[in-house]
Scaffold this motif. Sequence first.
Motif, short mmCIF file in Angstrom:
data_model
loop_
_atom_site.label_atom_id
_atom_site.label_comp_id
_atom_site.label_asym_id
_atom_site.label_seq_id
_atom_site.Cartn_x
_atom_site.Cartn_y
_atom_site.Cartn_z
N ARG A 151 0.81 -1.22 0.00
CA ARG A 151 0.00 0.00 0.00
C ARG A 151 0.85 1.28 0.00
O ARG A 151 0.51 2.25 -0.68
CB ARG A 151 -0.96 0.00 1.20
N VAL A 152 1.94 1.28 0.75
CA VAL A 152 2.77 2.48 0.79
C VAL A 152 3.46 2.71 -0.57
O VAL A 152 3.46 3.82 -1.10
CB VAL A 152 3.83 2.39 1.91
N LEU A 153 3.99 1.63 -1.14
CA LEU A 153 4.74 1.77 -2.39
C LEU A 153 3.86 2.18 -3.56
O LEU A 153 4.30 2.92 -4.44
CB LEU A 153 5.46 0.45 -2.71
N ILE A 154 2.61 1.74 -3.58
CA ILE A 154 1.74 2.12 -4.69
C ILE A 154 1.02 3.44 -4.44
O ILE A 154 0.32 3.95 -5.32
CB ILE A 154 0.70 1.01 -5.01
N GLY A 155 1.17 3.99 -3.22
CA GLY A 155 0.61 5.31 -2.95
C GLY A 155 -0.74 5.30 -2.26
O GLY A 155 -1.37 6.36 -2.13
N GLU A 156 -1.18 4.15 -1.77
CA GLU A 156 -2.46 4.09 -1.06
C GLU A 156 -2.33 4.45 0.41
O GLU A 156 -3.34 4.65 1.09
CB GLU A 156 -3.07 2.70 -1.20
N GLU A 210 11.68 4.71 4.82
CA GLU A 210 12.33 5.69 3.96
C GLU A 210 12.64 5.10 2.58
O GLU A 210 12.51 5.78 1.56
CB GLU A 210 13.62 6.20 4.62
N ASP A 211 13.06 3.81 2.56
CA ASP A 211 13.30 3.15 1.27
C ASP A 211 12.03 3.16 0.43
O ASP A 211 12.06 3.44 -0.78
CB ASP A 211 13.72 1.70 1.49
N SER A 212 10.90 2.82 1.04
CA SER A 212 9.64 2.74 0.31
C SER A 212 9.22 4.10 -0.24
O SER A 212 8.82 4.22 -1.41
CB SER A 212 8.54 2.17 1.22
N LEU A 213 9.31 5.12 0.58
CA LEU A 213 8.91 6.46 0.13
C LEU A 213 9.85 6.99 -0.96
O LEU A 213 9.42 7.67 -1.89
CB LEU A 213 8.88 7.41 1.33
N VAL A 234 7.60 -5.38 -5.76
CA VAL A 234 8.11 -4.09 -6.23
C VAL A 234 7.76 -3.91 -7.71
O VAL A 234 7.37 -2.82 -8.15
CB VAL A 234 9.63 -3.98 -6.00
N ALA A 235 7.89 -4.97 -8.50
CA ALA A 235 7.54 -4.89 -9.92
C ALA A 235 6.06 -4.58 -10.09
O ALA A 235 5.68 -3.79 -10.97
CB ALA A 235 7.88 -6.22 -10.60
N THR A 236 5.23 -5.18 -9.25
CA THR A 236 3.80 -4.91 -9.30
C THR A 236 3.52 -3.42 -9.09
O THR A 236 2.75 -2.80 -9.83
CB THR A 236 3.06 -5.74 -8.22
N ALA A 237 4.16 -2.86 -8.06
CA ALA A 237 3.92 -1.44 -7.74
C ALA A 237 4.45 -0.53 -8.83
O ALA A 237 3.80 0.44 -9.23
CB ALA A 237 4.58 -1.11 -6.40
N GLY A 253 3.01 3.09 -13.72
CA GLY A 253 3.30 3.51 -15.09
C GLY A 253 4.74 3.43 -15.51
O GLY A 253 5.11 4.01 -16.54
N CYS A 254 5.58 2.74 -14.76
CA CYS A 254 6.99 2.62 -15.12
C CYS A 254 7.19 1.54 -16.19
O CYS A 254 6.35 0.65 -16.37
CB CYS A 254 7.82 2.26 -13.89
N ALA A 255 8.32 1.63 -16.88
CA ALA A 255 8.74 0.58 -17.81
C ALA A 255 9.63 -0.37 -17.02
O ALA A 255 10.78 -0.03 -16.70
CB ALA A 255 9.49 1.19 -18.99
N VAL A 256 9.11 -1.54 -16.68
CA VAL A 256 9.74 -2.41 -15.69
C VAL A 256 10.37 -3.64 -16.33
O VAL A 256 9.74 -4.33 -17.16
CB VAL A 256 8.71 -2.86 -14.63
#
Length: 391
Positions: free
Chosen positions: A48-53, A120-123, A147-150, A155-158
């Motif tokens: 949730r933190v990594l995807i911005g929720e 801090e890593d996640s943010l 991490v790839a999911t997030a 919208g990143c090119a992963v």
Amino acid sequence: MDQVVVVGAGLAGARTCQQLRARGYAGELLLVGAETRPPYDRPPLSKRVLIGEADDSSIDPDWYGGAELRLGVTATGLERGVLATTDGELRWDGLVLATGAVPRRIGGNGTGACVLRTAEDSLRLRAAFVPGARVVIVGAGWIGAEVATAAARRGCAVTVVEAAAAPLSVALGEDVGARTVAWYAEAGVTLRAGQPVSGVDGAAVTLGTGEVLPADVVVEGIGVRPDMGWLAGSGVQVDPRTGGVAVDAACRASLPGVVAIGDCAARYSPRIGRRIRTEHWDDALRAPEVAAATLLGEDATYDPVPYVWSEQFGRYLQWAGWRDGPPAVWRGDPDRDRAWSAAWLSADGRLTGLLAVDRPRDAVQARRAIDAGRVPDPTRLADPTVPVRDA
């Protein structure tokens, strides 16, 4: 006992403080953490933190409200009754080691590549995951897939690079991991399996073939390890196979008055007859009950069926138990069905492990069946319409 120090201010440490107070301990209680942030939960960092929720995953302060909190303090040495720290010496007659683990690195620290372990890593990663950013992730295990999911969702090119032939090979084996390959393509993620990495930095990943993958963001997700060098000469035994603090089934370490829990502990499992280090959130939640009881002189044993969950590419994975080789039974067709499970059986037919993909009831029932040592009928177990408990 009237001076307890808990080293590690994550979920396991906070939960131990709560359990000690709940069991009647009224003495001095210190919770020491290397990070400056108050105790927080780690699983949301890759979800949730990594995807911005969410922006925060703080633990309820009531869990550690009965302890004095010392943040930004790192343990540097140990001897009987004295803990050396960056903030001076702390006296103890009961000590809890809950220091977690640190990310494994290919090129060491200072390469410019990112990891995901702290808030801090996640943010920091979330801020870097902007639309169109080229993100290369090394490792397609639990954390790499999340991490790839997030990153893909933002919208990143992963691109994900994995040394093994398939994702999740270390955790679940190549047979099961191969069934997840299609998920990457569905999400628009490029998977480079069977590609060892020879070097990383903040701008590129170099494969063993010499090919260079340029990137705006490089993430290393190749697992974690306990950082127990500071225990040298302390009398606390470290398990040479897993690198964790060697403890018995009561979470008791070799130095009297010391217990260890969570990612840093290699606990003895009477169930399987050896030490294991599981790195699961479930251990951080449940083991403190036994650790607190042991410190207070009560009889207790911690030997659960290991359990972990993961959210990958819109799917919910739950893994319970142990595995040896490929699964013996498939519930559903992974190549056709969105929801399916895979089960492992022992030589005498007992259910020993189960992976459930979007089948949460299978996971819950399998965990109980594994704990009870049940022997299912393989034919019935293979029928996804038959509940696991009835197989």
